[in-house]
Design a protein around this motif. Structure first.
Motif, PDB file in Angstrom:
ATOM      1  N   VAL A 181       0.837  -1.202   0.000  1.00  0.00           N
ATOM      2  CA  VAL A 181       0.000   0.000   0.000  1.00  0.00           C
ATOM      3  C   VAL A 181       0.872   1.252   0.000  1.00  0.00           C
ATOM      4  O   VAL A 181       0.649   2.191  -0.770  1.00  0.00           O
ATOM      5  N   VAL A 182       1.897   1.270   0.867  1.00  0.00           N
ATOM      6  CA  VAL A 182       2.783   2.430   0.970  1.00  0.00           C
ATOM      7  C   VAL A 182       3.496   2.670  -0.359  1.00  0.00           C
ATOM      8  O   VAL A 182       3.577   3.804  -0.843  1.00  0.00           O
ATOM      9  N   SER A 183       4.002   1.598  -0.946  1.00  0.00           N
ATOM     10  CA  SER A 183       4.714   1.705  -2.224  1.00  0.00           C
ATOM     11  C   SER A 183       3.798   2.262  -3.305  1.00  0.00           C
ATOM     12  O   SER A 183       4.188   3.155  -4.075  1.00  0.00           O
ATOM     13  N   TRP A 184       2.567   1.744  -3.359  1.00  0.00           N
ATOM     14  CA  TRP A 184       1.603   2.211  -4.360  1.00  0.00           C
ATOM     15  C   TRP A 184       1.295   3.693  -4.163  1.00  0.00           C
ATOM     16  O   TRP A 184       1.346   4.484  -5.101  1.00  0.00           O
ATOM     17  N   CYS A 185       0.953   4.056  -2.933  1.00  0.00           N
ATOM     18  CA  CYS A 185       0.547   5.439  -2.646  1.00  0.00           C
ATOM     19  C   CYS A 185       1.691   6.422  -2.893  1.00  0.00           C
ATOM     20  O   CYS A 185       1.477   7.529  -3.397  1.00  0.00           O
ATOM     21  N   LYS A 186       2.918   6.024  -2.554  1.00  0.00           N
ATOM     22  CA  LYS A 186       4.077   6.886  -2.828  1.00  0.00           C
ATOM     23  C   LYS A 186       4.242   7.095  -4.329  1.00  0.00           C
ATOM     24  O   LYS A 186       4.507   8.211  -4.791  1.00  0.00           O
ATOM     25  N   ALA A 187       4.091   6.020  -5.089  1.00  0.00           N
ATOM     26  CA  ALA A 187       4.241   6.116  -6.543  1.00  0.00           C
ATOM     27  C   ALA A 187       3.193   7.034  -7.157  1.00  0.00           C
ATOM     28  O   ALA A 187       3.439   7.672  -8.187  1.00  0.00           O
ATOM     29  N   GLN A 188       2.019   7.116  -6.491  1.00  0.00           N
ATOM     30  CA  GLN A 188       0.933   7.962  -6.990  1.00  0.00           C
ATOM     31  C   GLN A 188       0.961   9.366  -6.400  1.00  0.00           C
ATOM     32  O   GLN A 188       0.091  10.186  -6.681  1.00  0.00           O
ATOM     33  N   GLY A 189       1.928   9.624  -5.522  1.00  0.00           N
ATOM     34  CA  GLY A 189       2.122  10.978  -5.028  1.00  0.00           C
ATOM     35  C   GLY A 189       1.392  11.353  -3.758  1.00  0.00           C
ATOM     36  O   GLY A 189       1.333  12.528  -3.403  1.00  0.00           O
ATOM     37  N   TYR A 190       0.837  10.369  -3.035  1.00  0.00           N
ATOM     38  CA  TYR A 190       0.150  10.719  -1.787  1.00  0.00           C
ATOM     39  C   TYR A 190       0.512   9.771  -0.637  1.00  0.00           C
ATOM     40  O   TYR A 190      -0.251   9.600   0.304  1.00  0.00           O
ATOM     41  N   GLY A 191       1.733   9.192  -0.709  1.00  0.00           N
ATOM     42  CA  GLY A 191       2.112   8.221   0.308  1.00  0.00           C
ATOM     43  C   GLY A 191       3.286   8.617   1.184  1.00  0.00           C
ATOM     44  O   GLY A 191       3.727   7.828   2.027  1.00  0.00           O
ATOM     45  N   ASP A 192       3.799   9.834   1.036  1.00  0.00           N
ATOM     46  CA  ASP A 192       5.001  10.207   1.787  1.00  0.00           C
ATOM     47  C   ASP A 192       4.771  10.283   3.295  1.00  0.00           C
ATOM     48  O   ASP A 192       5.715  10.142   4.073  1.00  0.00           O
ATOM     49  N   GLY A 193       3.525  10.516   3.711  1.00  0.00           N
ATOM     50  CA  GLY A 193       3.248  10.628   5.146  1.00  0.00           C
ATOM     51  C   GLY A 193       2.746   9.354   5.789  1.00  0.00           C
ATOM     52  O   GLY A 193       2.270   9.378   6.936  1.00  0.00           O
ATOM     53  N   LEU A 194       2.867   8.221   5.089  1.00  0.00           N
ATOM     54  CA  LEU A 194       2.377   6.956   5.645  1.00  0.00           C
ATOM     55  C   LEU A 194       3.407   6.359   6.600  1.00  0.00           C
ATOM     56  O   LEU A 194       4.602   6.305   6.287  1.00  0.00           O
ATOM     57  N   ILE A 195       2.933   5.901   7.747  1.00  0.00           N
ATOM     58  CA  ILE A 195       3.805   5.278   8.753  1.00  0.00           C
ATOM     59  C   ILE A 195       3.201   3.946   9.156  1.00  0.00           C
ATOM     60  O   ILE A 195       2.051   3.894   9.626  1.00  0.00           O
ATOM     61  N   HIS A 196       3.958   2.869   8.979  1.00  0.00           N
ATOM     62  CA  HIS A 196       3.496   1.565   9.448  1.00  0.00           C
ATOM     63  C   HIS A 196       3.746   1.473  10.951  1.00  0.00           C
ATOM     64  O   HIS A 196       4.896   1.482  11.400  1.00  0.00           O
ATOM     65  N   VAL A 197       2.664   1.413  11.725  1.00  0.00           N
ATOM     66  CA  VAL A 197       2.782   1.286  13.178  1.00  0.00           C
ATOM     67  C   VAL A 197       2.585  -0.191  13.519  1.00  0.00           C
ATOM     68  O   VAL A 197       1.472  -0.712  13.511  1.00  0.00           O
ATOM     69  N   SER A 198       3.688  -0.872  13.784  1.00  0.00           N
ATOM     70  CA  SER A 198       3.647  -2.334  13.897  1.00  0.00           C
ATOM     71  C   SER A 198       3.565  -2.845  15.335  1.00  0.00           C
ATOM     72  O   SER A 198       3.257  -4.015  15.550  1.00  0.00           O
ATOM     73  N   THR A 199       3.842  -1.981  16.316  1.00  0.00           N
ATOM     74  CA  THR A 199       3.799  -2.435  17.711  1.00  0.00           C
ATOM     75  C   THR A 199       3.078  -1.417  18.586  1.00  0.00           C
ATOM     76  O   THR A 199       3.053  -0.209  18.289  1.00  0.00           O
ATOM     77  N   ALA A 200       2.533  -1.914  19.681  1.00  0.00           N
ATOM     78  CA  ALA A 200       1.842  -1.045  20.636  1.00  0.00           C
ATOM     79  C   ALA A 200       2.812  -0.034  21.252  1.00  0.00           C
ATOM     80  O   ALA A 200       2.445   1.125  21.477  1.00  0.00           O
ATOM     81  N   SER A 201       4.049  -0.458  21.485  1.00  0.00           N
ATOM     82  CA  SER A 201       5.027   0.456  22.082  1.00  0.00           C
ATOM     83  C   SER A 201       5.346   1.601  21.128  1.00  0.00           C
ATOM     84  O   SER A 201       5.537   2.747  21.553  1.00  0.00           O
ATOM     85  N   GLN A 202       5.394   1.316  19.829  1.00  0.00           N
ATOM     86  CA  GLN A 202       5.595   2.371  18.841  1.00  0.00           C
ATOM     87  C   GLN A 202       4.414   3.346  18.869  1.00  0.00           C
ATOM     88  O   GLN A 202       4.602   4.562  18.829  1.00  0.00           O
ATOM     89  N   ALA A 203       3.207   2.808  18.975  1.00  0.00           N
ATOM     90  CA  ALA A 203       2.001   3.641  19.011  1.00  0.00           C
ATOM     91  C   ALA A 203       1.982   4.548  20.234  1.00  0.00           C
ATOM     92  O   ALA A 203       1.508   5.688  20.163  1.00  0.00           O
ATOM     93  N   GLU A 204       2.509   4.056  21.326  1.00  0.00           N
ATOM     94  CA  GLU A 204       2.518   4.844  22.571  1.00  0.00           C
ATOM     95  C   GLU A 204       3.233   6.182  22.385  1.00  0.00           C
ATOM     96  O   GLU A 204       2.854   7.201  22.968  1.00  0.00           O
ATOM     97  N   GLY A 205       4.270   6.199  21.557  1.00  0.00           N
ATOM     98  CA  GLY A 205       5.075   7.401  21.396  1.00  0.00           C
ATOM     99  C   GLY A 205       4.600   8.334  20.299  1.00  0.00           C
ATOM    100  O   GLY A 205       5.262   9.329  20.016  1.00  0.00           O
ATOM    101  N   LEU A 206       3.456   8.040  19.681  1.00  0.00           N
ATOM    102  CA  LEU A 206       2.976   8.847  18.557  1.00  0.00           C
ATOM    103  C   LEU A 206       1.776   9.703  18.944  1.00  0.00           C
ATOM    104  O   LEU A 206       1.001   9.358  19.838  1.00  0.00           O
ATOM    105  N   GLU A 207       1.623  10.818  18.234  1.00  0.00           N
ATOM    106  CA  GLU A 207       0.453  11.672  18.429  1.00  0.00           C
ATOM    107  C   GLU A 207      -0.811  10.902  18.058  1.00  0.00           C
ATOM    108  O   GLU A 207      -0.836  10.158  17.076  1.00  0.00           O
ATOM    109  N   GLY A 208      -1.868  11.091  18.817  1.00  0.00           N
ATOM    110  CA  GLY A 208      -3.117  10.367  18.552  1.00  0.00           C
ATOM    111  C   GLY A 208      -3.786  10.835  17.271  1.00  0.00           C
ATOM    112  O   GLY A 208      -3.766  12.026  16.949  1.00  0.00           O
ATOM    113  N   PRO A 209      -4.392   9.921  16.519  1.00  0.00           N
ATOM    114  CA  PRO A 209      -5.108  10.298  15.299  1.00  0.00           C
ATOM    115  C   PRO A 209      -6.458  10.921  15.630  1.00  0.00           C
ATOM    116  O   PRO A 209      -6.984  10.754  16.740  1.00  0.00           O
TER     117      PRO A 209
END
Length: 313
Positions: A181-209
């Protein structure tokens, strides 16, 4: 399953259109329980049009293309398994369809058939029309998408291009799906801000959506990767800022596990039929030339809610 069965083409009888001035189709398989024809009939009756959308439960693209050539056909909705397969057979695509890489609506432009993707508008309008204070709920905040298929691409496009989310968190059990998905969206010009959040600990340190789109079936997480993806979701839902979540899974019921967890966490839950309604209204904008404001939005919502309540009985 044999290869012969895998490639078997399912064809249905041509629908009877003799009683209609104009008509369109819902092309897909299986589609027996679709609310789409009822939805569109509500619009056409309100507009005083002797039009209908007819079910075409078929995997035979040649049959569909033959039926499209009837001058009375205004276009078609296209659903699985044809959203990608139909693309080479169309004369042109809108920018949305190119960017998402899938078509869910076909309309006429003169003698040419053009494919577009109104799922993008369906997602965005679900938030815009149902959230009382969009600016404070999701404006200027990250978005998030749970899932990694074609619906996820449409959701990312909606969040980035139509709702102004410069950052979008991707939550999914399968890292390779997210990479695709990230590769596709980047190729189409709207994927630069995509972040794969793979763990709960990673999510803890991020701003809430502020806006989350859930594009996964309603199954309890079973594997460890599924459980971790659910934990990531729960971390985001548990942050101080409470936003809105669109639960795209609505069949057989919109009251999914994710919806229940979100509601309990203080989030506004928007059911997936809202996305269906707004993408369908956008399709009719192409077909009828009318603006959404001229269509019976409240009546359509009432009809769909009634139909959904029957399904719960």
């Amino acid at each position: 399953m044999s290869s012969q069965n895998q490639t078997q083409v399912i064809t249905c009888p041509d629908p009877d259109v003799s009683h209609l001035d104009r008509h369109g189709y819902l092309f897909g398989y299986p589609i027996a329980h679709s609310m789409s024809p009822l939805f569109h009939q509500t619009v056409y009756d309100h507009l005083g049009l002797r039009w209908s959308q007819l079910l075409l439960p078929s995997t035979d693209i040649s049959q569909f293309l033959r039926l499209l050539r009837d001058s009375r056909v205004f276009g078609s909705s296209v659903t699985m398994p044809h959203k990608l397969a139909i693309i080479p057979h169309l004369d042109d695509l809108t920018p949305e369809a190119r960017a998402v890489g899938a078509v869910n609506t076909v309309f006429r432009r003169g003698d040419r058939f053009v494919g577009t993707n109104t799922d993008t508008v369906g997602v965005a309008e679900s938030f815009i029309q149902n959230v009382q204070n969009p600016d404070s709920v999701f404006g200027g905040r990250p978005g998030a998408v749970i899932g990694g298929g074609g619906a996820a691409r449409a959701a990312v496009y909606a969040l980035v291009r139509l709702m102004g989310c410069s950052t979008v968190y991707m939550i999914n059990r399968d890292a390779s799906e997210v990479e695709a998905v990230v590769s596709w969206c980047k190729a189409q010009g709207y994927g630069d801000g995509l972040i794969h959040v793979s763990t709960a600990s990673q999510a803890e340190g991020l701003e809430g959506p502020g806006a989350i789109v859930a594009c996964v079936p309603n199954f309890p997480p079973a594997t460890e990767s599924e459980k971790e993806a659910r934990r990531v979701t729960e971390v985001f839902l548990g942050k101080p800022h409470k936003g809105a979540i669109l639960e795209m899974c609505y069949h057989p019921t919109p009251w999914t596990e994710i919806a229940a967890i979100s509601e309990k966490a203080g989030w506004q839950v928007i059911i997936g039929t809202e996305a269906v309604i707004y993408q369908g209204l956008e399709a009719n904008r192409y077909w009828t030339g009318k603006q959404t404001s001229e269509m019976p939005v409240a009546k359509v919502k009432e009809v769909i809610a009634k139909e959904l309540s029957k399904a719960k009985l």
